[in-house]
Design a protein around this motif. Structure first.
Motif, PDB file in Angstrom:
ATOM      1  N   LYS A 340       0.833  -1.202   0.000  1.00 64.18           N
ATOM      2  CA  LYS A 340       0.000   0.000   0.000  1.00 64.18           C
ATOM      3  C   LYS A 340       0.870   1.256   0.000  1.00 64.18           C
ATOM      4  O   LYS A 340       0.615   2.215  -0.750  1.00 64.18           O
ATOM      5  CB  LYS A 340      -0.909  -0.012   1.220  1.00 64.18           C
ATOM      6  N   ASP A 341       1.901   1.264   0.844  1.00 61.22           N
ATOM      7  CA  ASP A 341       2.803   2.421   0.894  1.00 61.22           C
ATOM      8  C   ASP A 341       3.605   2.562  -0.395  1.00 61.22           C
ATOM      9  O   ASP A 341       3.862   3.680  -0.870  1.00 61.22           O
ATOM     10  CB  ASP A 341       3.760   2.284   2.085  1.00 61.22           C
ATOM     11  N   ARG A 342       3.998   1.450  -0.980  1.00 64.74           N
ATOM     12  CA  ARG A 342       4.830   1.492  -2.185  1.00 64.74           C
ATOM     13  C   ARG A 342       4.073   2.042  -3.379  1.00 64.74           C
ATOM     14  O   ARG A 342       4.611   2.849  -4.156  1.00 64.74           O
ATOM     15  CB  ARG A 342       5.351   0.092  -2.498  1.00 64.74           C
ATOM     16  N   TYR A 343       2.820   1.611  -3.554  1.00 65.30           N
ATOM     17  CA  TYR A 343       2.060   2.018  -4.733  1.00 65.30           C
ATOM     18  C   TYR A 343       1.077   3.143  -4.448  1.00 65.30           C
ATOM     19  O   TYR A 343       0.389   3.603  -5.355  1.00 65.30           O
ATOM     20  CB  TYR A 343       1.310   0.802  -5.296  1.00 65.30           C
ATOM     21  N   GLY A 344       0.965   3.554  -3.192  1.00 63.23           N
ATOM     22  CA  GLY A 344       0.135   4.696  -2.854  1.00 63.23           C
ATOM     23  C   GLY A 344      -1.350   4.456  -2.933  1.00 63.23           C
ATOM     24  O   GLY A 344      -2.139   5.401  -3.032  1.00 63.23           O
ATOM     25  N   SER A 345      -1.743   3.195  -2.886  1.00 61.47           N
ATOM     26  CA  SER A 345      -3.164   2.868  -2.921  1.00 61.47           C
ATOM     27  C   SER A 345      -3.386   1.539  -2.208  1.00 61.47           C
ATOM     28  O   SER A 345      -2.434   0.795  -1.961  1.00 61.47           O
ATOM     29  CB  SER A 345      -3.677   2.761  -4.369  1.00 61.47           C
ATOM     30  N   SER A 346      -4.638   1.280  -1.884  1.00 63.86           N
ATOM     31  CA  SER A 346      -4.975   0.046  -1.181  1.00 63.86           C
ATOM     32  C   SER A 346      -5.853  -0.808  -2.079  1.00 63.86           C
ATOM     33  O   SER A 346      -6.894  -0.351  -2.551  1.00 63.86           O
ATOM     34  CB  SER A 346      -5.711   0.368   0.115  1.00 63.86           C
ATOM     35  N   LYS A 347      -5.412  -2.064  -2.336  1.00 60.49           N
ATOM     36  CA  LYS A 347      -6.181  -2.987  -3.171  1.00 60.49           C
ATOM     37  C   LYS A 347      -6.279  -4.342  -2.469  1.00 60.49           C
ATOM     38  O   LYS A 347      -5.319  -4.774  -1.826  1.00 60.49           O
ATOM     39  CB  LYS A 347      -5.524  -3.175  -4.536  1.00 60.49           C
ATOM     40  N   PRO A 348      -7.398  -5.020  -2.603  1.00 59.05           N
ATOM     41  CA  PRO A 348      -7.508  -6.364  -2.015  1.00 59.05           C
ATOM     42  C   PRO A 348      -6.431  -7.320  -2.520  1.00 59.05           C
ATOM     43  O   PRO A 348      -6.036  -8.242  -1.804  1.00 59.05           O
ATOM     44  CB  PRO A 348      -8.908  -6.822  -2.456  1.00 59.05           C
ATOM     45  N   GLU A 349      -5.954  -7.110  -3.744  1.00 55.43           N
ATOM     46  CA  GLU A 349      -4.947  -8.003  -4.328  1.00 55.43           C
ATOM     47  C   GLU A 349      -3.635  -7.997  -3.549  1.00 55.43           C
ATOM     48  O   GLU A 349      -2.828  -8.931  -3.693  1.00 55.43           O
ATOM     49  CB  GLU A 349      -4.683  -7.623  -5.786  1.00 55.43           C
ATOM     50  N   TYR A 350      -3.420  -6.989  -2.723  1.00 56.41           N
ATOM     51  CA  TYR A 350      -2.202  -6.948  -1.912  1.00 56.41           C
ATOM     52  C   TYR A 350      -2.205  -8.029  -0.826  1.00 56.41           C
ATOM     53  O   TYR A 350      -1.204  -8.202  -0.129  1.00 56.41           O
ATOM     54  CB  TYR A 350      -2.032  -5.569  -1.276  1.00 56.41           C
TER      55      TYR A 350
END
Length: 479
Positions: A340-350
């Motif tokens: 989340k911190d690396r890509y700047g967004s939150s996705k369930p796929e993480y």
């Protein structure tokens, strides 16, 4: 020239919502103590009901033989297997209506009613006068016992924010794996000394104790239900019947009921995300019960264990499951936050990277177990092999469950119910084919066939990590 500020919409005074982000009524704002109590209670209920899934403890042991003999039935491997697996068919029926009902009427009422029914049906199993009655009671007990698994994920989604959800889901997911492991360890000796009916009397005692615990610890956590109760209270207090919940869909209850009942089926058959991951988990879960059918043969006939000692061989899966739960709990939320911190967004796929590791452990475990037991290598080797199965299964179950909860938060119970249905059907049916398959192919090649199927499914986690978001958006199911 100054620009006039954009007017903000005026909140409708008749819409009932939370009193700001810190409203203590909102389950997300409950104390840590209350959240831990709910999580532990749901996890214990899940483990308890899954213990019954392998009671009588396992096929080929004195329990199955005692039942068949007492009810004057011919000794038959398929019949003995069905005595165990019919409970899982109840697990397939229950979630289809329990999960939607919990999204309409709340979680706690479903827990409490099903706990009472489960207790009565467990007692009925202990008192069953004949085999048909016993099988019916087992089926109905499975239906009532499916409640913690049907709505447990929904309960956790109600109270645990995504950044901490992996830890809580790890404790809850232990039930489907650890429950069937604990039962044979204790049940093997209990059956030898007291008979098969006592396994159900012990389960009834535990169910009564856990039902009391549930009444003390569980609190209604479903936001829709809480706001609906708040709305009705305001209507009574003020006489203003125009109040309505912010989460109210504006449809009659009959329509909502039909939509809710159909939702798990629609998600299972119309959403590739749910259907493919449900199939993946179902195959793995079926392997667990298929392995259970081989333990008595392997450790009684090949390694010459006593009937009671065979139960101890389940410790391999149990230890692997606990280690997997600890590993998942320590890493899942951290990996999610790092991505989340690396890509700047939150996705369930993480949530999915842990599957990159666990997906390979299932086929390795099957190859290892099949060929070491087949060649009479020291008994510790196949047990260690099964520990890899437990490790991989817990991570797979937890990761997929957490992913589906994050992807379908409002309808988490229905998403998990859809996976539970398929998993339970395969878990009930696959062991019936285990005996003929192993007789034809042998232990080594029989497990190798299963391992090759598991290998073929290994690309799924990578596929969903890369394209999961696009798949979900393009195949959106009207819920």
């Amino acid at each position: 020239m100054s620009v006039a500020p954009t007017p903000q919409p005026i909140a409708n005074p008749d819409v009932v919502d939370w009193e700001g982000p810190d409203d203590p009524m909102n389950p997300m704002n409950w104390s840590l103590r209350k959240k831990v109590a709910i999580t532990i209670t749901v996890a214990l209920l899940t483990i308890l009901t899954y213990e019954t899934a392998s009671q009588p403890p396992f096929v080929g042991t004195p329990a199955a033989s005692q039942i068949v003999e007492e009810f004057q039935q011919p000794q038959n491997e398929e019949l003995s297997a069905f005595v165990v697996s019919i409970y899982l068919l109840g697990y397939a029926f229950g979630p289809m209506f329990l999960a939607p009902l919990s999204e309409l009427y709340g979680r706690t009422i479903i827990y409490h009613v099903c706990n009472v029914l489960y207790l009565l049906l467990t007692i009925a199993c202990a008192l069953a006068p004949n085999l048909p009655a016993f099988m019916v009671f087992r089926l109905l007990a499975g239906t009532a016992g499916s409640a913690p698994l049907s709505i447990g994920a929904g309960s956790l989604a109600d109270i645990i924010p995504p950044k901490n959800r992996g830890l809580a889901m790890g404790a809850w997911v232990l039930g489907p794996v650890l429950g069937p492991v604990i039962a044979p360890i204790a049940g093997g000796y209990l059956v030898e000394s007291k008979g098969w009916r006592w396994t159900f009397w012990v389960l009834a005692m535990l169910t009564a104790a856990f039902s009391i615990l549930a009444m003390l610890c569980l609190r209604e956590s479903h936001p829709y239900t809480l706001l609906r109760k708040k709305t009705k209270a305001l209507q009574r207090q003020t006489g203003n019947q125009n109040f309505r919940s912010a989460l109210e869909a504006g449809q009659p209850t009959s329509s909502l009921f039909m939509f809710s009942i159909l939702r798990p089926t629609k998600m299972l058959f119309l959403s590739p995300t749910v259907s493919l991951l449900a199939l993946y988990i179902a195959v793995i879960y079926g392997y667990l019960y298929l392995l259970f059918t081989t333990f008595p043969t392997v450790f009684l006939n090949v390694y010459h264990f006593s009937s009671g000692d065979v139960g101890l061989t389940y410790l391999g899966i149990g230890v692997g499951s606990i280690v997997g739960m600890v590993f998942q709990s320590l890493t899942s939320d951290q990996i999610f936050q790092w991505l989340k911190d690396r890509y700047g967004s939150s996705k369930p796929e993480y949530r999915l990277p842990l599957l990159f590791l666990s997906c390979w452990m299932i086929p390795v475990s099957l190859f290892w177990y099949g060929w070491t037991a087949n060649r009479d290598i020291h008994w510790i080797s196949p047990i260690i092999a099964t520990s890899l199965m437990g490790f991989g299964m817990v991570i797979a179950f937890t990761t997929v469950s957490t992913y589906l909860v994050d992807a379908y938060t409002e309808y988490a119970a229905s998403a998990i119910a859809a996976t539970t249905v398929l998993r339970s059907v395969i878990g009930a049916v696959l062991p019936l084919a285990g005996g003929p398959m192993y007789k034809t192919l042998g232990l080594g090649w029989g497990n190798s066939v299963l391992a090759f199927i598991a290998l073929a499914m290994c690309p799924l986690p990578f596929l969903f990590y890369r394209f999961g978001e696009q798949i979900r958006k393009k195949t959106f199911v009207t819920l």
